[in-house]
Design a protein around this motif. Structure first.
Motif, PDB file in Angstrom:
ATOM      1  N   LEU A 495      14.251 -13.395 -28.207  1.00 36.38           N
ATOM      2  CA  LEU A 495      13.926 -14.709 -27.761  1.00 36.38           C
ATOM      3  C   LEU A 495      12.423 -15.026 -27.768  1.00 36.38           C
ATOM      4  N   GLY A 496      12.010 -16.745 -28.077  1.00 34.24           N
ATOM      5  CA  GLY A 496      11.079 -17.028 -28.158  1.00 34.24           C
ATOM      6  C   GLY A 496      10.628 -17.331 -29.233  1.00 34.24           C
ATOM      7  N   HIS A 497      11.344 -16.225 -30.807  1.00 34.09           N
ATOM      8  CA  HIS A 497      10.252 -15.917 -31.995  1.00 34.09           C
ATOM      9  C   HIS A 497      10.762 -17.212 -32.056  1.00 34.09           C
ATOM     10  N   SER A 498      10.287 -17.679 -33.514  1.00 34.41           N
ATOM     11  CA  SER A 498      10.993 -18.183 -34.906  1.00 34.41           C
ATOM     12  C   SER A 498      10.554 -17.765 -36.354  1.00 34.41           C
ATOM     13  N   VAL A 499      11.171 -17.602 -36.740  1.00 31.88           N
ATOM     14  CA  VAL A 499      11.226 -16.999 -38.611  1.00 31.88           C
ATOM     15  C   VAL A 499      11.218 -18.533 -39.458  1.00 31.88           C
ATOM     16  N   LEU A 500      10.372 -18.801 -40.584  1.00 37.56           N
ATOM     17  CA  LEU A 500      10.348 -19.427 -41.592  1.00 37.56           C
ATOM     18  C   LEU A 500      10.725 -18.436 -42.585  1.00 37.56           C
ATOM     19  N   ILE A 501      11.845 -18.947 -43.332  1.00 41.96           N
ATOM     20  CA  ILE A 501      11.656 -18.216 -44.551  1.00 41.96           C
ATOM     21  C   ILE A 501      11.371 -19.149 -45.906  1.00 41.96           C
ATOM     22  N   ALA A 502      10.807 -18.632 -46.362  1.00 39.25           N
ATOM     23  CA  ALA A 502       9.920 -18.858 -47.421  1.00 39.25           C
ATOM     24  C   ALA A 502      10.461 -17.667 -48.723  1.00 39.25           C
ATOM     25  N   GLY A 503       9.884 -18.628 -49.803  1.00 39.18           N
ATOM     26  CA  GLY A 503       9.982 -18.224 -51.476  1.00 39.18           C
ATOM     27  C   GLY A 503      10.502 -19.143 -51.958  1.00 39.18           C
ATOM     28  N   ALA A 504      10.331 -18.755 -53.504  1.00 40.19           N
ATOM     29  CA  ALA A 504      10.322 -19.821 -54.499  1.00 40.19           C
ATOM     30  C   ALA A 504      11.909 -20.131 -55.028  1.00 40.19           C
ATOM     31  N   PRO A 505      12.706 -21.300 -55.644  1.00 37.51           N
ATOM     32  CA  PRO A 505      13.925 -21.740 -56.024  1.00 37.51           C
ATOM     33  C   PRO A 505      14.303 -20.454 -56.415  1.00 37.51           C
ATOM     34  N   GLY A 506      16.356 -19.664 -56.069  1.00 39.42           N
ATOM     35  CA  GLY A 506      16.389 -18.786 -56.248  1.00 39.42           C
ATOM     36  C   GLY A 506      16.325 -17.371 -56.055  1.00 39.42           C
ATOM     37  N   THR A 507      15.538 -17.042 -54.673  1.00 43.49           N
ATOM     38  CA  THR A 507      15.129 -16.316 -54.028  1.00 43.49           C
ATOM     39  C   THR A 507      16.009 -15.817 -52.801  1.00 43.49           C
ATOM     40  N   SER A 510      18.740 -20.614 -48.889  1.00 47.96           N
ATOM     41  CA  SER A 510      19.718 -20.330 -48.379  1.00 47.96           C
ATOM     42  C   SER A 510      20.359 -19.094 -48.553  1.00 47.96           C
ATOM     43  N   THR A 511      20.702 -18.686 -48.784  1.00 49.83           N
ATOM     44  CA  THR A 511      22.438 -17.544 -49.377  1.00 49.83           C
ATOM     45  C   THR A 511      22.355 -16.086 -48.069  1.00 49.83           C
ATOM     46  N   LEU A 512      20.768 -16.358 -47.307  1.00 56.58           N
ATOM     47  CA  LEU A 512      20.419 -15.318 -46.174  1.00 56.58           C
ATOM     48  C   LEU A 512      21.405 -16.018 -45.325  1.00 56.58           C
ATOM     49  N   LEU A 513      21.323 -17.095 -44.989  1.00 54.71           N
ATOM     50  CA  LEU A 513      21.910 -18.779 -44.065  1.00 54.71           C
ATOM     51  C   LEU A 513      23.044 -17.608 -43.798  1.00 54.71           C
ATOM     52  N   ARG A 514      24.039 -18.000 -45.623  1.00 50.66           N
ATOM     53  CA  ARG A 514      25.337 -17.737 -45.566  1.00 50.66           C
ATOM     54  C   ARG A 514      25.872 -16.784 -45.043  1.00 50.66           C
ATOM     55  N   HIS A 661       6.306 -22.391 -36.617  1.00 53.91           N
ATOM     56  CA  HIS A 661       7.129 -20.943 -36.197  1.00 53.91           C
ATOM     57  C   HIS A 661       6.226 -19.671 -35.549  1.00 53.91           C
ATOM     58  N   THR A 662       6.602 -18.820 -34.980  1.00 54.31           N
ATOM     59  CA  THR A 662       5.728 -17.115 -35.235  1.00 54.31           C
ATOM     60  C   THR A 662       5.375 -15.950 -36.313  1.00 54.31           C
ATOM     61  N   HIS A 663       6.242 -16.590 -37.035  1.00 57.47           N
ATOM     62  CA  HIS A 663       6.429 -15.532 -38.314  1.00 57.47           C
ATOM     63  C   HIS A 663       7.188 -16.497 -39.301  1.00 57.47           C
ATOM     64  N   VAL A 664       7.039 -15.361 -40.951  1.00 57.00           N
ATOM     65  CA  VAL A 664       7.001 -15.400 -41.799  1.00 57.00           C
ATOM     66  C   VAL A 664       7.573 -14.740 -42.932  1.00 57.00           C
ATOM     67  N   LEU A 665       8.477 -15.179 -43.187  1.00 54.37           N
ATOM     68  CA  LEU A 665       9.731 -14.112 -44.521  1.00 54.37           C
ATOM     69  C   LEU A 665       9.428 -14.772 -45.232  1.00 54.37           C
ATOM     70  N   GLN A 666       9.068 -14.070 -46.297  1.00 58.32           N
ATOM     71  CA  GLN A 666       8.741 -14.826 -47.828  1.00 58.32           C
ATOM     72  C   GLN A 666       9.356 -13.983 -48.960  1.00 58.32           C
ATOM     73  N   LEU A 667      10.145 -14.222 -49.248  1.00 62.65           N
ATOM     74  CA  LEU A 667      11.595 -13.518 -50.177  1.00 62.65           C
ATOM     75  C   LEU A 667      10.563 -13.963 -51.687  1.00 62.65           C
ATOM     76  N   GLU A 668      11.107 -12.663 -52.272  1.00 64.03           N
ATOM     77  CA  GLU A 668      10.267 -13.023 -53.095  1.00 64.03           C
ATOM     78  C   GLU A 668      11.815 -12.776 -54.558  1.00 64.03           C
ATOM     79  N   ALA A 669      10.755 -12.243 -56.103  1.00 59.85           N
ATOM     80  CA  ALA A 669      11.750 -12.136 -56.888  1.00 59.85           C
ATOM     81  C   ALA A 669      12.635 -10.762 -56.823  1.00 59.85           C
TER      82      ALA A 669
END
Length: 692
Positions: A495-507, A510-514, A661-669
Motif C-alpha cells: 500500500l502506497g508503493h508505485s512501480v514503473l515497469i521499464a525495459g526494451a520492447p519485447g521484454t 505488457s505480458t506481465l500485466l496480462r 513512482h517509488t520503484h522501477v522494475l527493469q526487465l532485461e533480455a
C-alpha cells in the motif's frame, strides 16, 4: 464486379485475390504452420506478416503476398489446405473423434436440463400431441378419400354425400390442429433459440472467453456468427427435422398396416427401395454437402468480418489512401464466398437430379403392383387410390434423409461449429494449461502453470504478490517449443508503493500485466491479487463504449457501484483529466455517441484516467496509458492519480515517469529483471536520456 476485376488482372494478381481468404479471420496466430501436399503448400508466418503459397506443378511460386504490398489482418492456424475446389481439406474442428450424435446431445441437452426445463418439456409434449393428432387425421382422410372415389366409381350418390360430410368434419378438426401445431412449434423454437444464444453469450463474456478465443493457441473463427446465426439455424432445423421424423414415424406405423392388408409385396418393395436410395444418397452426397455447408458459414463470416474491420479503421485507411487495396481484399473474400457457393450449387443440382429420379420412380410402383388385382375384380378403385396414398406417405417417411439431405448437411455443420464453440469456451483455458505444461516440461523438465489467486485483503497493506513467476511464449505449432520472457520473478507491491515497469520492447512489460490480470496462462509461478473489483487496468488504447458521456465515465465503475454518482462528480473527474471541454460537445445524459469518431487517441487515454478517478480502485495498472499525451498533461494526470490512488503499477518508456513512482522494475533480455528504488535508478540507454 468481383468477376470483372478478376478478368482484367494478371495471373499473379488473380491468384492473390483468390487466396487472401487464408489471411482473413477473427483469430490470431501464436506461431507458424506449414503443410504441403500433391497440389501445393501453404505457409503461414504471422510473426513477419507473410502468407505464401507455393506450387509443385511448375516449380515456381504460385502466390507471394507480403505486408509490403497489402495490409494483413490477423490469422488463424491452417484449417484447410489443397486446391480451391475444396478437395484435400483439413480442419482442426472436424478431426474430432467424438461421434456427431454425441456432439449434438452436448449442444441440445443443456436447454432441457436448464431452469426452463419444465416449460421446455411442456412445449415439446404439446407440440408432439398436436403433431400426432394432425398426422392421425391423414389416416382418416385416406379412408374418406377411398369412400369418395368408390362412390364416384359406383355412382352411389348417398355414399358420395356421406364421404363429403366426413371431409367437412376432417377440415373442422384439421384447421385448429394445424394452427396450434404451428404456434407451439414456433414458440418452442423461439424460446430455445433465445436460451441458447443467451447461454452462449454468458459463456462468451465469462472467464474472459472472448479474449481467449482470439489469442489462444488455436483461435476459433467467427464466434459472433456461431452465437447469432448458427444458434438460430440450429434450433430451427432440430425442431423442424425432429417433428418431421416424428410425424413420419406415426404416418408409417399407421399406413403400413393399411398397405400390408392391401398388398404385402408393396411393403417389401418399398423397404428395399428406400434403404438402397438412402444409403446411396448419403454415400454420394452426405459428407461433401456437410463440408460445403461448413465452408459456407466460414467464408461468409470472414467476408462480414472484413467489412467490419474496414469500418473500424476508416481513418487509417483514408490517411493511407488504401481504399483500393481494401477493396481487393474484400473482393477476394467475396470471391471465396462465390467459389464455395458455386461449388455448393453444383452439388445441390446433382442431389436434385438424384432426388427427382428417386421420387418419380415411386409414382408408378403402387399402381403397377395393385392394378392386376383391380382388373381381376378383387379390389375396388378406391382401394387402389388408398394403396397409392399409403405407399406415398410411407415413402415420404422412408425418404426423409434423401429429401432433407441438404438441410441435414447444414445441421451437421452447425452442430460441429456450436460444439466447438462450447468446448473452446468451457474447456479452452484447461486445454491451454495442458499444452503449456507440455511445452514447459520440454523446456525445463517440469510441468507448471500460472496460479492467479484473488485472496488478498483489500484492507491490508499487501496489494500484490508475485512469487517465482516465469512467463513464456505460447508453444510453437510446429515444434511445440516456447521461449522464456520473464524468469523466476518475485516481488511485492504494498500500500502506497508505485512501480514503473521499464525495459526494451519485447521484454514482456505488457505480458506481465496480462499475467497479473489472469489473461496470460503460459508460464509458471503464483500471483496473488485483490479481487478484480478493487483493481483497474488501463490499456494503451482504451475501449470506448457506445453511449452517453455519463455512460463512458461509469463504464468501469465496479467497486463504487453502490455509492451515488452525481453530475458534479462527473465534472470533477473530467476536470482532473483535462477533459472539461467534452461537456460542450455532448451533455452527460444526451444522445448515444460513437466516441471513437470524436476523440483523439490522447483524449481517449485521458478519458480512461477519468474512469479511474470515478472508480478509485485500491490498485491501478497502467499499460503505456500516457503514450499519446504531452509531458505537462502527463504530470497533471499522475499528480491527480497519486492523490486518489496511491498504489499503482505503470508500463512506460519515458524517463519522466520515474519521478511518479517509488520503484522501477527493469526487465532485461532473456528473462532477466531487477527491482530498483526510484532514487537509485539510472537510465540504461546512453543514446537517449528521455527514453529507456
Amino acid at each position: 464486379r468481383c468477376l470483372r476485376a478478376m478478368n482484367v488482372m494478371g495471373e499473379e494478381e488473380r491468384a492473390a485475390l483468390l487466396s487472401v481468404r487464408r489471411r482473413h479471420t477473427t483469430g490470431s496466430v501464436a506461431g507458424s504452420a506449414r503443410r504441403t501436399d500433391s497440389v501445393g503448400g501453404l505457409e503461414l508466418q504471422p510473426s513477419v506478416g507473410v502468407t505464401r503459397r507455393t506450387s509443385t506443378r511448375n516449380g515456381r511460386d504460385f502466390l507471394r503476398h507480403s505486408r509490403s504490398r497489402n495490409p494483413s489482418y490477423t490469422t488463424i492456424p491452417v484449417e484447410e489446405v489443397g486446391d480451391r475446389t475444396g478437395e484435400g481439406r483439413r480442419r482442426s474442428t472436424a478431426n474430432s473423434t467424438k461421434p456427431l450424435a454425441l456432439k449434438a446431445l452436448e449442444v441440445i441437452l443443456p436447454y432441457y436440463t436448464s431452469e426452463e426445463r419444465r416449460l421446455a418439456v411442456a412445449l415439446v409434449c404439446t407440440v408432439l400431441v398436436l403433431a400426432a393428432g394432425h398426422t392421425s387425421l391423414s389416416v382418416v382422410t385416406s379412408y374418406a378419400e377411398r369412400d369418395l372415389t368408390t362412390a364416384l366409381a359406383t355412382k352411389d350418390q348417398p355414399e358420395f354425400f356421406q364421404a363429403i360430410v366426413k371431409f367437412v368434419g376432417i377440415i373442422i378438426l384439421a384447421v385448429p390442429l394445424q394452427a396450434g401445431y404451428y404456434y407451439v412449434r414456433e414458440i418452442l423454437t423461439l424460446r430455445w433459440r433465445t436460451w441458447l444464444t443467451s447461454h452462449l453469450m454468458d459463456m462468451y463474456f465469462s472467464n474472459d472467453s472472448y479474449y481467449r478465443l482470439k489469442v489462444g493457441q488455436r483461435p476459433l473463427d467467427n464466434p459472433d456468427q456461431r452465437i447469432c446465426e448458427d444458434a438460430a439455424a440450429f434450433t430451427t432445423r432440430v425442431v423442424d427435422l425432429s417433428l418431421t421424423l416424428f410425424k413420419y414415424t406415426i404416418s408409417t406405423v399407421s399406413f403400413i398396416g393399411i398397405l400390408w392388408t392391401i398388398a404385402p409385396e408393396l411393403v417389401i418393395v418399398l423397404s428395399a427401395y428406400a434403404s438402397i436410395g438412402t444409403y446411396t444418397s448419403v454415400k454420394l452426397f452426405g459428407r461433401k454437402l456437410a463440408a460445403l455447408a461448413y465452408d459456407t458459414s466460414l467464408k461468409e463470416g470472414n467476408l462480414r468480418y472484413g467489412l467490419v474491420r474496414v469500418q473500424e479503421h476508416t481513418e487509417s485507411i483514408a490517411f493511407l489512401g488504401s481504399a483500393s487495396i481494401e477493396l481487393n481484399i474484400v473482393l477476394g473474400m467475396l470471391a471465396d464466398v462465390v467459389e464455395v457457393l458455386s461449388n455448393r450449387i453444383k452439388w445441390d443440382c446433382k442431389l436434385e437430379v438424384y432426388s427427382s429420379i428417386y421420387s418419380y420412380l415411386t409414382i408408378l410402383l403402387p399402381t403397377l403392383v395393385v392394378s392386376p388385382r383391380y382388373f381381376r375384380g378383387e379390389i375396388e378403385l378406391g382401394v387402389v387410390t388408398q394403396a397409392a396414398i399409403a405407399f406415398s406417405r410411407i415413402m415420404d417417411a422412408a425418404s426423409i434423409v434423401v429429401d432433407n439431405l441438404g438441410s441435414v448437411s447444414s445441421l451437421n455443420a452447425e452442430i460441429v461449429r456450436l460444439h466447438d464453440l462450447l468446448q473452446a469456451m468451457g474447456k479452452g483455458h484447461r486445454a491451454q494449461s495442458d499444452s503449456l505444461q507440455t511445452a514447459t516440461q520440454g523446456a525445463d523438465g517440469g510441468g507448471s502453470s500460472i496460479q492467479v489467486k484473488e485472496d488478498l485483503d483489500e484492507k491490508g497493506h499487501l496489494m500484490l504478490r508475485v512469487t517465482d513467476l516465469s512467463l513464456r511464449t505460447p508453444p510453437s505449432n510446429l515444434r511445440n517449443k516456447s521461449h522464456s520472457i520473464i524468469d523466476r520473478m518475485t516481488w511485492d507491491l504494498r500500500l502506497g508503493h508505485s512501480v514503473l515497469i521499464a525495459g526494451a520492447p519485447g521484454t514482456g512489460k505488457s505480458t506481465l500485466l496480462r499475467a497479473i490480470a489472469g489473461l496470460w496462462t503460459y508460464g509458471g509461478g503464483e500471483i496473488r491479487t485483490l479481487r478484480k473489483r478493487h483493481m483497474m487496468f488501463l490499456p494503451q488504447r482504451p475501449y470506448l463504449v457506445l453511449g452517453t458521456l455519463m455512460q463512458q465515465l461509469l463504464y468501469a465503475r465496479g467497486c463504487n457501484e453502490g455509492t451515488p454518482f452525481t453530475v458534479k462528480d462527473a465534472r470533477d473527474a473530467l476536470e482532473k483529466s483535462n477533459l472539461s471541454h467534452l461537456e460542450a460537445k455532448a451533455s452527460f445524459d444526451g444522445e448515444e455517441i460513437n466516441w471513437e469518431n470524436i476523440l483523439s487517441v490522447g483524449e481517449s487515454q485521458k478519458l480512461a484516467f477519468a474512469r479511474l478517478f470515478v472508480k478509485r480502485p485500491k490498485v491501478a495498472f497502467l499499460d503505456e496509458s500516457t503514450s499519446a499525451i504531452g509531458a505537462q498533461e502527463e504530470e497533471d494526470l499522475y499528480r491527480n492519480l497519486q492523490s486518489l490512488c496511491k498504489t499503482y503499477v505503470s508500463v512506460g518508456h519515458r524517463m519522466t515517469l520515474v519521478k511518479y513512482h517509488t520503484h522501477v522494475l527493469q526487465l532485461e533480455a532473456r528473462g532477466g529483471w531487477k527491482m530498483y528504488e526510484s532514487k537509485d535508478f539510472t537510465c540504461p540507454s546512453r543514446s537517449a536520456s528521455d527514453h529507456f
